[in-house]
Design a protein around this motif. Sequence first.
Motif, short mmCIF file in Angstrom:
data_model
loop_
_atom_site.label_atom_id
_atom_site.label_comp_id
_atom_site.label_asym_id
_atom_site.label_seq_id
_atom_site.Cartn_x
_atom_site.Cartn_y
_atom_site.Cartn_z
N GLU A 129 0.86 -1.19 0.00
CA GLU A 129 0.00 0.00 0.00
C GLU A 129 0.90 1.24 0.00
O GLU A 129 1.51 1.54 1.00
CB GLU A 129 -0.95 0.01 1.21
CG GLU A 129 -0.46 -0.77 2.40
CD GLU A 129 -1.23 -0.54 3.69
OE1 GLU A 129 -1.72 0.57 3.92
OE2 GLU A 129 -1.32 -1.50 4.46
N GLU A 164 -4.03 5.74 -3.57
CA GLU A 164 -3.44 4.44 -3.16
C GLU A 164 -2.07 4.24 -3.79
O GLU A 164 -1.13 4.85 -3.36
CB GLU A 164 -4.37 3.27 -3.43
CG GLU A 164 -4.24 2.13 -2.43
CD GLU A 164 -2.85 1.56 -2.22
OE1 GLU A 164 -2.25 1.87 -1.17
OE2 GLU A 164 -2.37 0.78 -3.06
N ASP A 179 -6.47 -1.98 -0.80
CA ASP A 179 -6.17 -1.88 0.64
C ASP A 179 -7.01 -2.86 1.46
O ASP A 179 -6.81 -3.00 2.66
CB ASP A 179 -6.40 -0.45 1.15
CG ASP A 179 -5.14 0.41 1.06
OD1 ASP A 179 -4.10 -0.11 0.59
OD2 ASP A 179 -5.18 1.58 1.46
#
Length: 596
Positions: free
Chosen positions: A404, A427, A454
């Motif tokens: 991430e 992201e 995520d």
Amino acid sequence: MAWSLMAQSAKMQCCRWLLQQGLAVALTLLALAGWRTAWAEPPAKRFAVAAAHPLASQAGIQILRAGGSALDAAIAMQMVLTLVEPQASGIGGGAFLLHWDGRSIEAWDGRETAPAQADEQLFLQPDGRPMQFMQAVVGGRAVGVPGLLRMLEQAHRQHGRLPWGRLFEPAIQLAEKGFAVSPRLHSQLLAGAEHLQKDPLARALYYAPQGQPHPVGYRLRNPALAQVLRQVSQGGSDVFYRGPIAADMVQRVRKHALNPGRLSEQDLVDYRPRQRTALCTDWRELWRVCGFPPPSSGHLAIMQMLGMLVHLPDLGMGLKDGLPSPSWLHDYTEVSRLAFADRAQYVADPDFVEPPAGDWRSLLAPDYLRQRAALVGPHSMGSASAGQPAGWRSAYAPQLAQEEYGTSHLNVVDGQGRVVSMTSTIEAVWGAHLMSDGGTGLPGGFLLNNQLTDFSFLPTDAQGRPIANRVQAGKRPRSSMSPTLVFRRSDGAWVLSTGSPGGPGIIHYTAKSLIGTLQWGLSPQQAIDLPNFGSFNGPTLLEQGRFPRATFDVLKARGHQVEEVPFVSGLHVLQETAQGFVGGADPRREGVVLGE
Ligand code: GLU
């Protein structure tokens, strides 16, 4: 076996990414020598901003000079960032925003949601194995419903001073006239070329016809983004969530040739930001630290670590010869392991999962943290298991480590003492690598997020126990973003605003900025300049080339598996001192602090 292979492959992807980032940072630092404006002493008396690009900081100052509030400035800065730092954040993504109005704190959640048609199989291959990270990222599959604009608009209704439309002017002008491609943007275009060039809009906007990224200094115009921003500035966020802009986003997601997604026009119409109650936790005698509650794991993890460290004997012995000492690093990375184990077990969207023992604060209870800190011994535990706050037994399985990364953090303090701390993201670097021109038909556009990655790719563990952060329709993925405001306990005055991009590293970077300034007495810039360190409940990670051999030797002798990684933070900090506002911007990226 399957688990360790998956963890291994996640780690290899992670390291490949970190190496790419390292190259990007080296290029950026070289090119930035002599270019980067630094914080100008003396401290600012009236207002100050800190953001990831000089043009964004300048837009903030322009709005503050015009009588805008901290929130007004933050909106103008974010719109400029959509244009000039497109790889990190923008209107196609989401954000968490903390707002202090001098009396109370508000936590605005503009996190993306999973489309109504998403389900827990989203990132599984036909044979049931999870997809590779980039296989999930590139295209429409991981695009969540963007939350940024709706959240900013609602916050503006309460805290804006200038008209909404005025806040878009700096970004619209820059998008029309063009801005100079920065060294970091150029290096990210190089690093991301393989996937970004598959998108025809991105390829046409950012690359020359032969495929090279536009060079540093190239004047980049983005007419489609200018047009979208103009429409939103005139018609409000509804223009984005209904009608041609919404239709274009949906079509690009659903019709993606290789990796279609499930976003619908109804998902966009239905999106609602959430106002949450900030989590505030006392730290040492002096400070009260406020941060974002779940779906962010940031505040819980940071304050677990700081709360455990006060029980360990090295308190006050952290810095040696200007660097975190090996014995302090031992303690810090051990408590990191314990905090990341709880994060993997418990934290997810609070609309879908129950907090342990009925209250997220159970994870911060002093007795619980004392018990957890007692698990730290002279030798590294290697990896930790989740604890059981107040006797709670979780039915969930822990989530495995995943990638991430991306993101941008900005801070503003205005002339009336209002403060904004906002972390904003699409992201991954370049998000879904998928652009929308908002149906304008003009060149350019904005990037869509890949925030759904995520979520845990796996819905359950091998025994079939559900993972708290699995994909579910309408759910918000767990985040590490940690916009943070610190107050003096004695009189409740605001003292510091901080935050960073960097995936799970955000938690360590933000913790470092708090420890560096408020415990070790460094200036914000000195704290940011310290090398980065931490653990995600695996190896001990140290920023490449920043620690002496002796540090490795001591940690290895104490049982640590030590790895050097680029660890590219993007910390931005503002602090109130007796002399005025001082700040710091991360030399690993291109941000600047400005103030008057
Ligand atoms: N998507 C991540 C999160 O929300 C942030 C990514 C990054 O900072 O690079 O936690």
